[in-house]
Design a protein around this motif. Structure first.
Motif, PDB file in Angstrom:
ATOM      1  N   GLY A   1       0.824  -1.205   0.000  1.00 41.77           N
ATOM      2  CA  GLY A   1       0.000   0.000   0.000  1.00 41.77           C
ATOM      3  C   GLY A   1       0.856   1.252   0.000  1.00 41.77           C
ATOM      4  O   GLY A   1       1.871   1.318  -0.687  1.00 41.77           O
ATOM      5  N   ALA A   2       0.467   2.240   0.801  1.00 46.13           N
ATOM      6  CA  ALA A   2       1.218   3.498   0.900  1.00 46.13           C
ATOM      7  C   ALA A   2       2.352   3.344   1.906  1.00 46.13           C
ATOM      8  O   ALA A   2       2.283   2.509   2.804  1.00 46.13           O
ATOM      9  N   CYS A   3       3.391   4.164   1.751  1.00 41.56           N
ATOM     10  CA  CYS A   3       4.541   4.102   2.655  1.00 41.56           C
ATOM     11  C   CYS A   3       4.174   4.703   4.012  1.00 41.56           C
ATOM     12  O   CYS A   3       3.509   5.736   4.088  1.00 41.56           O
ATOM     13  N   ARG A   4       4.617   4.040   5.097  1.00 40.79           N
ATOM     14  CA  ARG A   4       4.320   4.506   6.453  1.00 40.79           C
ATOM     15  C   ARG A   4       5.464   5.299   7.069  1.00 40.79           C
ATOM     16  O   ARG A   4       5.252   6.228   7.820  1.00 40.79           O
ATOM     17  N   ILE A   5       6.701   4.912   6.752  1.00 42.00           N
ATOM     18  CA  ILE A   5       7.853   5.625   7.307  1.00 42.00           C
ATOM     19  C   ILE A   5       8.997   5.600   6.299  1.00 42.00           C
ATOM     20  O   ILE A   5       9.238   4.576   5.650  1.00 42.00           O
ATOM     21  N   TYR A   6       9.653   6.748   6.148  1.00 43.12           N
ATOM     22  CA  TYR A   6      10.751   6.886   5.185  1.00 43.12           C
ATOM     23  C   TYR A   6      12.088   6.993   5.920  1.00 43.12           C
ATOM     24  O   TYR A   6      12.137   7.406   7.091  1.00 43.12           O
ATOM     25  N   ASN A   7      13.148   6.662   5.197  1.00 41.67           N
ATOM     26  CA  ASN A   7      14.504   6.978   5.646  1.00 41.67           C
ATOM     27  C   ASN A   7      14.702   8.464   5.348  1.00 41.67           C
ATOM     28  O   ASN A   7      14.926   8.852   4.204  1.00 41.67           O
ATOM     29  N   THR A   8      14.575   9.297   6.370  1.00 40.34           N
ATOM     30  CA  THR A   8      14.543  10.747   6.134  1.00 40.34           C
ATOM     31  C   THR A   8      15.850  11.273   5.537  1.00 40.34           C
ATOM     32  O   THR A   8      15.836  12.228   4.748  1.00 40.34           O
ATOM     33  N   THR A   9      16.974  10.663   5.890  1.00 39.83           N
ATOM     34  CA  THR A   9      18.258  11.105   5.320  1.00 39.83           C
ATOM     35  C   THR A   9      18.287  10.843   3.820  1.00 39.83           C
ATOM     36  O   THR A   9      18.638  11.721   3.020  1.00 39.83           O
ATOM     37  N   ALA A  10      17.909   9.619   3.426  1.00 38.59           N
ATOM     38  CA  ALA A  10      17.885   9.260   1.999  1.00 38.59           C
ATOM     39  C   ALA A  10      16.839  10.092   1.255  1.00 38.59           C
ATOM     40  O   ALA A  10      17.069  10.526   0.116  1.00 38.59           O
ATOM     41  N   TYR A  11      15.693  10.331   1.893  1.00 41.15           N
ATOM     42  CA  TYR A  11      14.623  11.153   1.293  1.00 41.15           C
ATOM     43  C   TYR A  11      15.158  12.560   1.004  1.00 41.15           C
ATOM     44  O   TYR A  11      14.962  13.097  -0.091  1.00 41.15           O
ATOM     45  N   ARG A  12      15.819  13.155   2.006  1.00 46.93           N
ATOM     46  CA  ARG A  12      16.335  14.520   1.841  1.00 46.93           C
ATOM     47  C   ARG A  12      17.351  14.590   0.702  1.00 46.93           C
ATOM     48  O   ARG A  12      17.293  15.482  -0.146  1.00 46.93           O
ATOM     49  N   ILE A  13      18.280  13.630   0.675  1.00 48.57           N
ATOM     50  CA  ILE A  13      19.324  13.630  -0.361  1.00 48.57           C
ATOM     51  C   ILE A  13      18.710  13.409  -1.744  1.00 48.57           C
ATOM     52  O   ILE A  13      19.075  14.076  -2.717  1.00 48.57           O
ATOM     53  N   ALA A  14      17.739  12.482  -1.840  1.00 48.05           N
ATOM     54  CA  ALA A  14      17.111  12.189  -3.139  1.00 48.05           C
ATOM     55  C   ALA A  14      16.296  13.385  -3.637  1.00 48.05           C
ATOM     56  O   ALA A  14      16.430  13.812  -4.790  1.00 48.05           O
ATOM     57  N   TYR A  15      15.473  13.948  -2.762  1.00 45.31           N
ATOM     58  CA  TYR A  15      14.576  15.053  -3.136  1.00 45.31           C
ATOM     59  C   TYR A  15      15.360  16.321  -3.477  1.00 45.31           C
ATOM     60  O   TYR A  15      15.193  16.917  -4.553  1.00 45.31           O
ATOM     61  N   LEU A  16      16.246  16.741  -2.567  1.00 48.73           N
ATOM     62  CA  LEU A  16      17.026  17.963  -2.809  1.00 48.73           C
ATOM     63  C   LEU A  16      18.090  17.738  -3.877  1.00 48.73           C
ATOM     64  O   LEU A  16      18.352  18.611  -4.705  1.00 48.73           O
ATOM     65  N   GLY A  17      18.703  16.545  -3.874  1.00 51.75           N
ATOM     66  CA  GLY A  17      19.746  16.238  -4.853  1.00 51.75           C
ATOM     67  C   GLY A  17      19.218  16.262  -6.275  1.00 51.75           C
ATOM     68  O   GLY A  17      19.850  16.805  -7.183  1.00 51.75           O
TER      69      GLY A  17
END
Length: 668
Positions: free
Chosen positions: A579-595
């Motif tokens: 289903g939908a994601c419940r919790i993200y790896n916030t460090t990887a999320y930040r690097i992927a999104y901003l990167g």
């Protein structure tokens, strides 16, 4: 009246468009779909737009324009209602939870099923989910997709036909002011769209159908779904109202502008027989047939795409818009996941802080361009400079990090609770080995030790007391704090460092949004000025087509797909499947999104370098041609006057008078 009606139509379409952006996390959770599918739904608006834009722009101008706009507004309204339709079909929202609302009972079922709770073979009894045959929940997001396509189709006539109507029937000095008014109103729309999103996200999805005291989750919970459908109903009604005035407006408006020579300067009166030609410098040839126009289209397009400055400008803006659209689409989600804010607060901040900063930046950019009288090279340098400053400031976002939530079995190992790691941890340990728990459920509880557990069962809790949000689990063997083995519902509150960092993030976000949007107006003027006037309409149309096809549609999809790769814990659909994601790896999320956002902008800056070289070369060439042209024209005129003087002298020498001599000298 037309200006008021068009402004209201612009407002309503901007409101519903921004409201769609504000509901992406709500739709993910309600339909149990990953982020990339939300990207497909978001891009479907542009698909609908592209399906009919050529027909509407060409044929709409020949028909009753206000009525075509009215039909478009009605279609937008119907599309918005279709998006809300699934809520009334799929029934109540169900989320995984072991908390029960039991009336008049202090005895709740044990969260940790042991012994007699189990069937033979030591496994939990599998209760088949009811209604899974042809379950509508799996495909209901298709209605949202189709509704958004219809919104895109309906939005198509509003801008080209509305602006051309103003340009045709307003006086020349008022037309720019009217278009400016319409564009300003369209900036106000997103503010109200995000505020509506904030309001609806606070309200539980099944409001009016369930008792609110029975809801065991809060708006900050990753399972919370707000009343997303309510905003679409409101936006649909507003859009429907915006269609009404257009049905009563005329096809054309009588023009009461003076046509006499008194409006013209003496030079214009002398050289231009019909002053109305001043307005239409490049009148269309009305006798040209469609086949002749079609034959001329390909060579004209080839000429346009062979223009090196235009081609580089197109590449730069497509890449920049990929970065911008991806960033804006998932910014509320980033605020929710990274800084652990509720969807309501994230939308409120987008509407109240970010959007006004962008609007002010665009307006200020136009004023600065007028104040300093920037030419095309000045505008290009200004746009590049503001974008570069915004880019450098955006690098500081990487430093604004929040630690990931401490969740046992996800970001923490049961064996070493003191440090966060993203290795594949086992959800089971000796403390919960006696319980037969499901690892697919996401029903977080906060232990007395400040660590979140995926479910009361995996925390090893054997008893519970209370009901709803006030449920307390006790005898939790995995919590293991001296004298305290209890856990409460929901994730543990995050640390103070996130709360301290969040205001700095907001402040930097506002500053970068303002600085980057300062270059928006000068950047757009480059497009208008670098092309010959005869190619301007085609250049603007092809630019809009390219940016929608290559940025508006793909950017939300691949941004969503990359964000999905950072998910640590996926939810489970009722009938099986992710289903939908419940919790993200916030460090990887930040690097992927901003990167990804900044990486695309880096590429665009590199492409700008040859663009500046070619633009400088083009301007120098135009300047040389202009000087040669002036010299040639001046020489021809002087030669003609000398010949006239020679003839006059030979023929009228005997009849020469002082008046004639003075007249010839004046002409010379």
């Amino acid at each position: 009246m037309f200006l008021v009606a068009l402004s209201f139509a612009y407002f309503s379409k901007a409101l519903s468009g921004s409201y769609m952006k504000s509901t992406i996390t709500q739709l993910e959770r309600r339909f149990d779909i990953p982020s990339y599918l939300i990207g497909v739904i978001d891009g479907s608006f542009e698909i609908g737009n592209l399906l009919v834009i050529a027909f509407v722009s060409y044929f709409g101008a020949k028909l009753h324009r206000p009525k075509i706009i009215a039909v478009g507004c009605v279609l937008m309204s119907i599309g918005t209602f279709i998006i809300a339709l699934p809520h009334f079909i799929i029934g109540r929202y169900e989320f995984e939870t072991s908390v029960r609302w039991v009336v008049n009972s202090t005895l709740n079922p044990s969260p940790c099923p042991v012994g007699s709770d189990l069937t033979q073979g030591g496994k939990l009894p599998q209760v088949p989910a009811t209604g899974c045959e042809g379950d509508s929940n799996l495909s209901m997001w298709i209605y949202v997709l189709l509704g958004n396509v219809l919104r895109g189709i309906g939005e198509t006539p509003v801008q080209p036909l509305g602006i051309s109507y103003i340009d045709d029937f307003a006086t020349e000095e008022n037309a720019a002011l009217y278009v400016g008014c319409v564009q300003t109103i369209s900036v106000v729309g997103p503010v109200f769209g995000y505020l509506l999103g904030s309001l609806c996200a606070k309200i539980y999805v099944d409001i009016g159908f369930v008792k609110l005291e029975t809801i065991t989750i809060t708006p900050s919970d990753s399972r919370w779904v707000g009343a997303w459908w309510l905003g679409y109903l409101i936006a649909g009604v507003i859009t429907l109202f915006s269609a009404i005035p257009f049905w009563f407006l005329p096809r054309s408006i009588p023009i009461s502008r003076p046509q006499g020579p008194e409006k013209c300067t003496p030079e214009q009166t002398s050289f231009i027989k019909d002053p109305s030609l001043l307005k239409h410098k490049y009148p269309a040839d009305e006798n040209t047939t469609f086949i002749e126009m079609a034959k001329d289209f390909i060579p004209t397009l080839r000429t346009l795409l062979g223009h090196p400055v235009y081609l580089i400008y197109l590449c730069v803006t497509v890449i920049q818009l990929n970065s911008l659209i991806g960033m804006v689409t998932y910014k509320p989600k980033f605020i929710e996941q990274h800084f652990r804010q509720s969807a309501s607060k994230a939308n409120f901040l987008m509407g109240v802080i970010n959007i006004p900063a962008v609007a002010l930046g665009m307006f200020s950019g136009g004023l600065l361009m007028k104040r300093f009288k920037l030419n095309i090279m000045g505008a290009a340098r200004f746009a590049f400079g503001t974008s570069l400053i915004g880019y450098i400031l955006s690098l500081f976002f990487f430093a604004m990090s929040c630690e990931n939530a401490m969740v046992a079995g996800v970001t923490l190992s049961y064996n070493s609770m003191d440090r966060t790691s993203y290795d594949k941890h086992s959800a089971f340990a000796a403390c919960n080995s006696d319980c037969f728990c499901s690892t697919s459920d996401w029903d977080p509880v906060c232990g007395g030790n400040g660590i979140t557990y995926v479910s009361p069962c995996l925390a090893g809790c054997s008893t519970s007391a209370g009901s709803g949000k006030n449920t307390v689990f006790s005898n939790c063997s995995c919590v293991g704090v001296a004298g305290n083995f209890t856990a409460s519902t929901g994730q543990c509150p995050h640390k103070d460092d996130c709360d301290r960092m969040f205001p700095y993030f907001l402040g930097l976000s506002v500053v970068t949004s303002f600085i980057i949007s300062l270059g928006g107006t000068p950047g757009y003027m480059i497009l208008i000025r670098c092309i010959k006037p005869q190619l301007k309409s085609l250049a603007l149309g092809f630019h809009a087509l390219a940016t929608r096809t290559l940025a508006g549609i793909p950017a939300p999809i691949y941004f969503g797909a990359i964000i999905d790769t950072t998910c640590l814990k996926w939810g489970q659909k009722r009938c099986g499947g992710i289903g939908a994601c419940r919790i993200y790896n916030t460090t990887a999320y930040r690097i992927a999104y901003l990167g990804l956002t900044l990486g695309l902008r880096t590429i665009s800056f590199i492409i700008c370098i040859p663009g500046f070289i070619l633009l400088g070369r083009q301007l120098r060439e135009e300047e040389r041609n202009a000087i040669h042209g002036d010299l040639a024209n001046g020489g021809t005129e002087l030669e003609a006057l000398r010949k006239e003087e020679f003839v006059t002298l030979n023929s009228d020498q005997s009849q020469q008078t002082p008046d004639n001599s003075t007249d010839r000298e004046t002409r010379l």
